[in-house]
Motif scaffolding. Structure first.
Motif, PDB file in Angstrom:
ATOM      1  N   VAL A 148       0.844  -1.189   0.000  1.00 31.84           N
ATOM      2  CA  VAL A 148       0.000   0.000   0.000  1.00 31.84           C
ATOM      3  C   VAL A 148       0.879   1.240   0.000  1.00 31.84           C
ATOM      4  CG1 VAL A 148      -0.194   0.067   2.533  1.00 31.84           C
ATOM      5  CG2 VAL A 148      -1.984   1.110   1.139  1.00 31.84           C
ATOM      6  N   GLY A 149       0.377   2.274  -0.641  1.00 30.85           N
ATOM      7  CA  GLY A 149       1.110   3.538  -0.701  1.00 30.85           C
ATOM      8  C   GLY A 149       0.401   4.471  -1.650  1.00 30.85           C
ATOM      9  N   SER A 150       0.850   5.697  -1.686  1.00 24.91           N
ATOM     10  CA  SER A 150       0.227   6.687  -2.553  1.00 24.91           C
ATOM     11  C   SER A 150       0.566   6.402  -4.012  1.00 24.91           C
ATOM     12  CB  SER A 150       0.686   8.096  -2.163  1.00 24.91           C
ATOM     13  OG  SER A 150       2.093   8.165  -2.124  1.00 24.91           O
ATOM     14  N   SER A 151      -0.144   7.045  -4.921  1.00 29.12           N
ATOM     15  CA  SER A 151       0.076   6.852  -6.352  1.00 29.12           C
ATOM     16  C   SER A 151       1.522   7.175  -6.719  1.00 29.12           C
ATOM     17  CB  SER A 151      -0.878   7.758  -7.142  1.00 29.12           C
ATOM     18  OG  SER A 151      -0.676   7.615  -8.524  1.00 29.12           O
ATOM     19  N   GLY A 152       2.143   6.276  -7.488  1.00 27.76           N
ATOM     20  CA  GLY A 152       3.520   6.491  -7.916  1.00 27.76           C
ATOM     21  C   GLY A 152       4.579   5.986  -6.968  1.00 27.76           C
ATOM     22  N   CYS A 153       4.169   5.302  -5.892  1.00 28.54           N
ATOM     23  CA  CYS A 153       5.160   4.829  -4.912  1.00 28.54           C
ATOM     24  C   CYS A 153       5.887   3.577  -5.387  1.00 28.54           C
ATOM     25  CB  CYS A 153       4.497   4.576  -3.562  1.00 28.54           C
ATOM     26  SG  CYS A 153       3.381   3.146  -3.542  1.00 28.54           S
ATOM     27  N   GLY A 154       5.362   2.877  -6.411  1.00 28.18           N
ATOM     28  CA  GLY A 154       6.038   1.699  -6.947  1.00 28.18           C
ATOM     29  C   GLY A 154       5.383   0.375  -6.624  1.00 28.18           C
ATOM     30  N   LYS A 155       4.229   0.394  -5.972  1.00 31.60           N
ATOM     31  CA  LYS A 155       3.617  -0.866  -5.536  1.00 31.60           C
ATOM     32  C   LYS A 155       3.217  -1.764  -6.709  1.00 31.60           C
ATOM     33  CE  LYS A 155      -0.767   1.599  -4.719  1.00 31.60           C
ATOM     34  NZ  LYS A 155      -0.233   2.911  -5.185  1.00 31.60           N
ATOM     35  N   SER A 156       2.605  -1.186  -7.756  1.00 28.81           N
ATOM     36  CA  SER A 156       2.220  -1.999  -8.913  1.00 28.81           C
ATOM     37  C   SER A 156       3.441  -2.485  -9.685  1.00 28.81           C
ATOM     38  CB  SER A 156       1.290  -1.218  -9.846  1.00 28.81           C
ATOM     39  OG  SER A 156       0.018  -1.052  -9.258  1.00 28.81           O
ATOM     40  N   THR A 157       4.494  -1.682  -9.714  1.00 34.44           N
ATOM     41  CA  THR A 157       5.730  -2.097 -10.384  1.00 34.44           C
ATOM     42  C   THR A 157       6.327  -3.315  -9.696  1.00 34.44           C
ATOM     43  OG1 THR A 157       6.175   0.175 -11.079  1.00 34.44           O
ATOM     44  CG2 THR A 157       8.030  -1.355 -11.104  1.00 34.44           C
ATOM     45  N   GLN A 212      -7.080  -4.900 -12.262  1.00 36.87           N
ATOM     46  CA  GLN A 212      -8.155  -3.956 -11.998  1.00 36.87           C
ATOM     47  C   GLN A 212      -9.299  -4.146 -12.987  1.00 36.87           C
ATOM     48  OE1 GLN A 212      -6.747   0.071 -11.691  1.00 36.87           O
ATOM     49  NE2 GLN A 212      -8.748   0.961 -12.087  1.00 36.87           N
ATOM     50  N   SER A 213      -8.960  -4.390 -14.255  1.00 40.90           N
ATOM     51  CA  SER A 213      -9.954  -4.663 -15.287  1.00 40.90           C
ATOM     52  C   SER A 213     -10.317  -6.142 -15.264  1.00 40.90           C
ATOM     53  CB  SER A 213      -9.399  -4.292 -16.664  1.00 40.90           C
ATOM     54  OG  SER A 213     -10.242  -4.744 -17.685  1.00 40.90           O
ATOM     55  N   TYR A 214     -11.596  -6.453 -15.425  1.00 37.04           N
ATOM     56  CA  TYR A 214     -12.023  -7.856 -15.408  1.00 37.04           C
ATOM     57  C   TYR A 214     -11.418  -8.618 -16.579  1.00 37.04           C
ATOM     58  CZ  TYR A 214     -15.731  -5.202 -13.031  1.00 37.04           C
ATOM     59  OH  TYR A 214     -16.407  -4.328 -12.240  1.00 37.04           O
ATOM     60  N   ALA A 215     -11.337  -7.972 -17.754  1.00 39.24           N
ATOM     61  CA  ALA A 215     -10.737  -8.567 -18.960  1.00 39.24           C
ATOM     62  C   ALA A 215     -11.330  -9.932 -19.289  1.00 39.24           C
ATOM     63  CB  ALA A 215      -9.218  -8.671 -18.774  1.00 39.24           C
ATOM     64  N   GLN A 247     -15.997  -9.702 -11.369  1.00 41.54           N
ATOM     65  CA  GLN A 247     -14.726  -9.749 -10.661  1.00 41.54           C
ATOM     66  C   GLN A 247     -14.498 -11.128 -10.062  1.00 41.54           C
ATOM     67  OE1 GLN A 247     -11.669  -8.950 -10.688  1.00 41.54           O
ATOM     68  NE2 GLN A 247     -11.994  -6.801 -10.183  1.00 41.54           N
ATOM     69  N   ARG A 248     -15.561 -11.784  -9.623  1.00 44.64           N
ATOM     70  CA  ARG A 248     -15.420 -13.148  -9.109  1.00 44.64           C
ATOM     71  C   ARG A 248     -14.996 -14.112 -10.215  1.00 44.64           C
ATOM     72  NH1 ARG A 248     -20.511 -15.112  -6.229  1.00 44.64           N
ATOM     73  NH2 ARG A 248     -21.573 -13.215  -6.870  1.00 44.64           N
ATOM     74  N   VAL A 249     -15.492 -13.904 -11.417  1.00 44.90           N
ATOM     75  CA  VAL A 249     -15.058 -14.739 -12.543  1.00 44.90           C
ATOM     76  C   VAL A 249     -13.568 -14.516 -12.814  1.00 44.90           C
ATOM     77  CG1 VAL A 249     -15.348 -15.250 -14.995  1.00 44.90           C
ATOM     78  CG2 VAL A 249     -17.358 -14.778 -13.586  1.00 44.90           C
ATOM     79  N   ALA A 250     -13.136 -13.250 -12.757  1.00 48.65           N
ATOM     80  CA  ALA A 250     -11.718 -12.951 -12.966  1.00 48.65           C
ATOM     81  C   ALA A 250     -10.859 -13.630 -11.903  1.00 48.65           C
ATOM     82  CB  ALA A 250     -11.499 -11.435 -12.944  1.00 48.65           C
ATOM     83  N   ILE A 251     -11.339 -13.627 -10.662  1.00 44.42           N
ATOM     84  CA  ILE A 251     -10.614 -14.315  -9.594  1.00 44.42           C
ATOM     85  C   ILE A 251     -10.643 -15.823  -9.822  1.00 44.42           C
ATOM     86  CG2 ILE A 251     -10.606 -14.813  -7.108  1.00 44.42           C
ATOM     87  CD1 ILE A 251     -11.761 -11.951  -6.734  1.00 44.42           C
ATOM     88  N   GLY A 252     -11.784 -16.317 -10.330  1.00 45.34           N
ATOM     89  CA  GLY A 252     -11.905 -17.744 -10.615  1.00 45.34           C
ATOM     90  C   GLY A 252     -10.901 -18.210 -11.649  1.00 45.34           C
ATOM     91  N   GLU A 277      -5.042  -3.954  -7.463  1.00 45.22           N
ATOM     92  CA  GLU A 277      -6.203  -3.079  -7.249  1.00 45.22           C
ATOM     93  C   GLU A 277      -7.470  -3.658  -7.887  1.00 45.22           C
ATOM     94  OE1 GLU A 277      -5.715   1.006  -6.739  1.00 45.22           O
ATOM     95  OE2 GLU A 277      -3.660   1.039  -7.486  1.00 45.22           O
ATOM     96  N   PRO A 278      -7.860  -4.878  -7.518  1.00 44.30           N
ATOM     97  CA  PRO A 278      -8.971  -5.552  -8.210  1.00 44.30           C
ATOM     98  C   PRO A 278     -10.345  -4.950  -7.934  1.00 44.30           C
ATOM     99  CG  PRO A 278      -8.292  -6.825  -6.297  1.00 44.30           C
ATOM    100  CD  PRO A 278      -7.282  -5.717  -6.445  1.00 44.30           C
ATOM    101  N   LEU A 279     -10.469  -4.103  -6.907  1.00 46.38           N
ATOM    102  CA  LEU A 279     -11.792  -3.575  -6.559  1.00 46.38           C
ATOM    103  C   LEU A 279     -11.984  -2.118  -6.971  1.00 46.38           C
ATOM    104  CD1 LEU A 279     -12.161  -5.091  -2.959  1.00 46.38           C
ATOM    105  CD2 LEU A 279     -12.506  -6.180  -5.189  1.00 46.38           C
ATOM    106  N   SER A 280     -11.009  -1.557  -7.659  1.00 48.08           N
ATOM    107  CA  SER A 280     -11.039  -0.120  -7.955  1.00 48.08           C
ATOM    108  C   SER A 280     -12.213   0.291  -8.830  1.00 48.08           C
ATOM    109  CB  SER A 280      -9.734   0.305  -8.636  1.00 48.08           C
ATOM    110  OG  SER A 280      -8.648   0.140  -7.761  1.00 48.08           O
ATOM    111  N   ASN A 281     -12.692  -0.606  -9.674  1.00 45.24           N
ATOM    112  CA  ASN A 281     -13.764  -0.243 -10.599  1.00 45.24           C
ATOM    113  C   ASN A 281     -15.162  -0.458 -10.027  1.00 45.24           C
ATOM    114  OD1 ASN A 281     -11.984   0.527 -12.604  1.00 45.24           O
ATOM    115  ND2 ASN A 281     -11.948  -1.487 -13.574  1.00 45.24           N
ATOM    116  N   LEU A 282     -15.267  -0.912  -8.787  1.00 44.66           N
ATOM    117  CA  LEU A 282     -16.555  -1.214  -8.191  1.00 44.66           C
ATOM    118  C   LEU A 282     -17.078  -0.023  -7.395  1.00 44.66           C
ATOM    119  CD1 LEU A 282     -15.812  -4.823  -6.884  1.00 44.66           C
ATOM    120  CD2 LEU A 282     -16.646  -4.127  -9.132  1.00 44.66           C
TER     121      LEU A 282
END
Length: 358
Positions: free
Chosen positions: A35-44, A82-85, A140-145, A159-164
């Motif tokens: 966890v951290g603010s935007s740009g802290c490197g967590k997703s990287t 983040q996107s179900y895709a 999102q549950r299908v994506a997790i499945g 960030e799987p829940l950001s779009n909800l």
């Protein structure tokens, strides 16, 4: 053996360091939140673990195996974005089985894995539906499945829940926590939402500008932040921070002068020299309307009030001009000014470099 080890992990883009030496051990079955603010490197960091970003330096080990240069498909990880895709022309069941079919897994195994994931995520009745017939939470549950059917060594969530919407985020948060308990799997989860972080994590990893600011359980990080950054990031409303100077000692108490003529005595800060600069921290929820003999009186000019029913948030300033935030339980009718009280023992103390001191 740790499920995941990051040793001296670094990442540079065009000579600019974005990840600056990450060392982290994650135990098998642990739910760790970056966890951290935007740009802290967590997703990287998460993408480097997944093999979607190359590593500039350091090592990644999963289950004791060095996977630093191993292709993403061979790392034994599954990632939820983040996107179900989801594939819009495929049913839920087909979406769940698609990855396994591409891996040429036996039909019987595919059927078994899909049935297991559908049962765990309560998707049994939805297997024949198309994605456009599902709610956001169901998608999102299908994506997790799709991640579960691969039976990975490591689950990665970006960030799987950001779009909800807000209500669905709360429900999905509970579902993810329950899923972790049922599977007992190792999960690494990235979010900028501290409520998600605090409620889901076995341990938090607080990132700041590509470095780890602190690692600990949610309550350890809340109660004993290691530095000013962590103290300011964890907690809502944000912690109140004040510049102060050590002016003396009385017995085992260190005396601090704050702006506006306020003096605070604290059992913390014994290692600070008289004359040293410090930062004092007081969480908004650690103030009361009444105080005992040792309580610090805080006259506050009110600028805004948020009445939420269960709590009342006050925003304003102290006579020194320092901004101040307070959180009171229940309903309170507040005029233009109020005097609040704080137990000096609840004050956090940080040295001139922003590090916590006892």
């Amino acid at each position: 053996m740790s499920a995941l080890q990051l040793q001296g992990l670094t990442k540079s883009y065009d000579g600019v360091d974005t990840i600056r030496g990450i060392d982290l051990d994650v135990a098998a079955g642990e739910f760790v939140v970056l966890v951290g603010s935007s740009g802290c490197g967590k997703s990287t960091v998460l993408r480097m673990i997944a093999g979607l970003e190359t590593v500039s330096g350091g090592q990644i080990r999963i289950g004791g195996r060095d996977v630093t240069r191993v292709p993403a498909s061979d790392r034994g990880v599954a990632m939820v974005f983040q996107s179900y895709a989801l594939y819009p022309h495929m049913t839920v069941g087909e979406n769940l089985s698609f990855g396994l079919k591409n891996m040429r897994v036996a039909k019987a195994t595919i059927a078994e894995q899909v049935a297991h994931a559908a049962q765990v995520l309560e998707l049994d009745a939805l297997l024949d539906r198309m994605p456009n017939q599902l709610s956001g939470g169901q998608r999102q549950r299908v994506a997790i499945g799709r991640a579960i059917v691969r039976n990975p060594d490591l689950f990665l969530f970006d960030e799987p829940l950001s779009n909800l919407d807000a209500d669905l985020r709360v429900r999905m948060r509970h579902e993810l926590a329950a899923l972790h308990r049922r599977l007992g799997a190792t999960m690494i989860y990235v979010t900028h939402d501290q409520v998600e972080a605090m409620t889901l994590a076995d341990r938090l990893v607080i990132l700041d500008k590509g470095r780890i600011a602190q690692v600990g359980t949610p309550l350890e990080v809340y109660d004993r932040p290691a530095n000013v950054f962590t103290a300011g990031f964890i907690g809502s409303p944000r912690i109140n921070l004040f510049d102060a100077v050590v002016v003396g000692r009385e017995g085992g108490v260190t005396l601090f002068d704050m702006a506006g003529g306020l003096r605070v005595g604290s059992a913390r800060g014994a290692a600070l020299a008289v004359g040293a600069r410090a930062t004092l921290g007081l969480r908004p929820e650690h103030v009361t309307l009444t105080g005992g003999g040792d309580a610090l009186a805080l006259p506050m000019a009110i600028e805004a009030v948020e009445a939420l029913g269960h709590s009342t948030y006050l925003y304003g300033a102290l006579p020194s001009g320092d901004a101040f935030r307070a959180k009171l339980d229940g309903h309170h009718a507040v005029a233009d000014a109020i005097t609040l009280h704080a137990d000096p023992a609840r004050m956090l103390v940080f040295d001139g470099d922003g590090n916590a001191v006892d």
